[in-house]
Write an enzyme that holds these catalytic residues in place. Sequence first.
Site, mmCIF file in Angstrom:
data_model
loop_
_atom_site.group_PDB
_atom_site.id
_atom_site.type_symbol
_atom_site.label_atom_id
_atom_site.label_comp_id
_atom_site.label_asym_id
_atom_site.label_seq_id
_atom_site.Cartn_x
_atom_site.Cartn_y
_atom_site.Cartn_z
ATOM 1 N N ASP A 197 0.873 -1.167 0.000
ATOM 2 C CA ASP A 197 0.000 0.000 0.000
ATOM 3 C C ASP A 197 0.924 1.235 0.000
ATOM 4 O O ASP A 197 2.112 1.111 0.342
ATOM 5 C CB ASP A 197 -0.864 -0.076 1.265
ATOM 6 C CG ASP A 197 -1.684 1.161 1.485
ATOM 7 O OD1 ASP A 197 -2.385 1.569 0.549
ATOM 8 O OD2 ASP A 197 -1.621 1.730 2.595
ATOM 9 N N ASP A 204 0.000 5.053 1.042
ATOM 10 C CA ASP A 204 -0.173 5.967 2.178
ATOM 11 C C ASP A 204 -0.187 5.180 3.489
ATOM 12 O O ASP A 204 -1.034 4.319 3.692
ATOM 13 C CB ASP A 204 -1.495 6.724 1.990
ATOM 14 C CG ASP A 204 -1.810 7.621 3.171
ATOM 15 O OD1 ASP A 204 -0.868 8.042 3.856
ATOM 16 O OD2 ASP A 204 -3.005 7.893 3.407
HETATM 17 P P1 B16 Z 1 -6.742 10.250 -3.969
HETATM 18 P P2 B16 Z 1 -3.603 4.289 -0.036
HETATM 19 C C1 B16 Z 1 -5.429 6.242 -0.085
HETATM 20 O O1 B16 Z 1 -4.123 5.810 -0.319
HETATM 21 C C2 B16 Z 1 -5.484 7.137 1.147
HETATM 22 O O2 B16 Z 1 -5.157 6.377 2.307
HETATM 23 C C3 B16 Z 1 -6.882 7.677 1.316
HETATM 24 O O3 B16 Z 1 -6.934 8.545 2.443
HETATM 25 C C4 B16 Z 1 -7.265 8.458 0.032
HETATM 26 O O4 B16 Z 1 -8.594 8.955 0.130
HETATM 27 C C5 B16 Z 1 -7.154 7.512 -1.164
HETATM 28 O O5 B16 Z 1 -5.830 7.008 -1.242
HETATM 29 C C6 B16 Z 1 -7.529 8.183 -2.473
HETATM 30 O O6 B16 Z 1 -6.602 9.194 -2.745
HETATM 31 O O7 B16 Z 1 -7.740 11.283 -3.565
HETATM 32 O O8 B16 Z 1 -5.330 10.768 -4.107
HETATM 33 O O9 B16 Z 1 -7.187 9.468 -5.181
HETATM 34 O O10 B16 Z 1 -3.524 4.120 1.455
HETATM 35 O O11 B16 Z 1 -4.568 3.298 -0.675
HETATM 36 O O12 B16 Z 1 -2.255 4.297 -0.703
HETATM 37 MG MG MG Z 2 -2.846 3.117 3.403
#
Ligand code: B16
Ligand code: MG
Length: 223
Positions: A11, A13
């Site tokens: 993953d 984030d």
């Molecule tokens: P975006 P991951 C996720 O990343 C985040 O944890 C989540 O908070 C966010 O809403 C999501 O990506 C979508 O992000 O707005 O940039 O498309 O943990 O799956 O890497």
């Molecule tokens: Mg994450």
Amino acid sequence: MLQHTKGFIFDLDGVITDTAEFHYLAWKQLADEEGILFTREDNEHLRGISRRESLNRLLKGRPIDEYIAQSWMERKNNYYKEYLKQITPNFALPGVSQFLEEASKIGLKIGLGSASKNAREVIERLQLHKAFDAIGDGFSVVNGKPAPDLFIWVAGRLNLSPHEIVVFEDAEAGIDAALKGGFWTVGLGTANVHKAHVIAANIASVSVQTVIDAIEQINASTH
Ligand code: B16
Ligand code: MG
């Protein structure tokens, strides 16, 4: 013992880097402008969740027209992209680049499985893109985490089966997605990852070999 682990999927984030704070600041700005209460605690429930689902949670059931929803998401994303400009290789979480190197040195295939539509930009700003054999992001599949689709999509790109792959996740939605897909799981951090096969504080606190050994041991004891 014949090693049955052939790949790792990470993953983004909360595992490779910490963009949660930038997501928080961007949603907070939108929420403040629209008079919606939004706290850091609320933000914890948005980990691993798509942008659209994040907006639904932010609204807490309050209905809005679709064109407003679209424009709010675009605004939030513009704020978020401004923060992303700060990202340099130093933003990788401790131990990450060594861990990726170690994994590829022993021949493991490496994938990214992020819900974010900005994942490619983030991974390029971190200068880690060359470490990945496949990148799955918010554009790859229709059904995001907790559906298993994204991790299965990345597994296909790596030419591996889910049972040959270990998924590293910091969010409950991500662990649920990986378990549903038949992957091995490592849960990282403080969020709700207790269903994972192996749990650790962060990447820096484990080595590639300890993860493989732990997974192989569970596999051996269940067969
Ligand atoms: P975006 P991951 C996720 O990343 C985040 O944890 C989540 O908070 C966010 O809403 C999501 O990506 C979508 O992000 O707005 O940039 O498309 O943990 O799956 O890497
Ligand atoms: Mg994450």
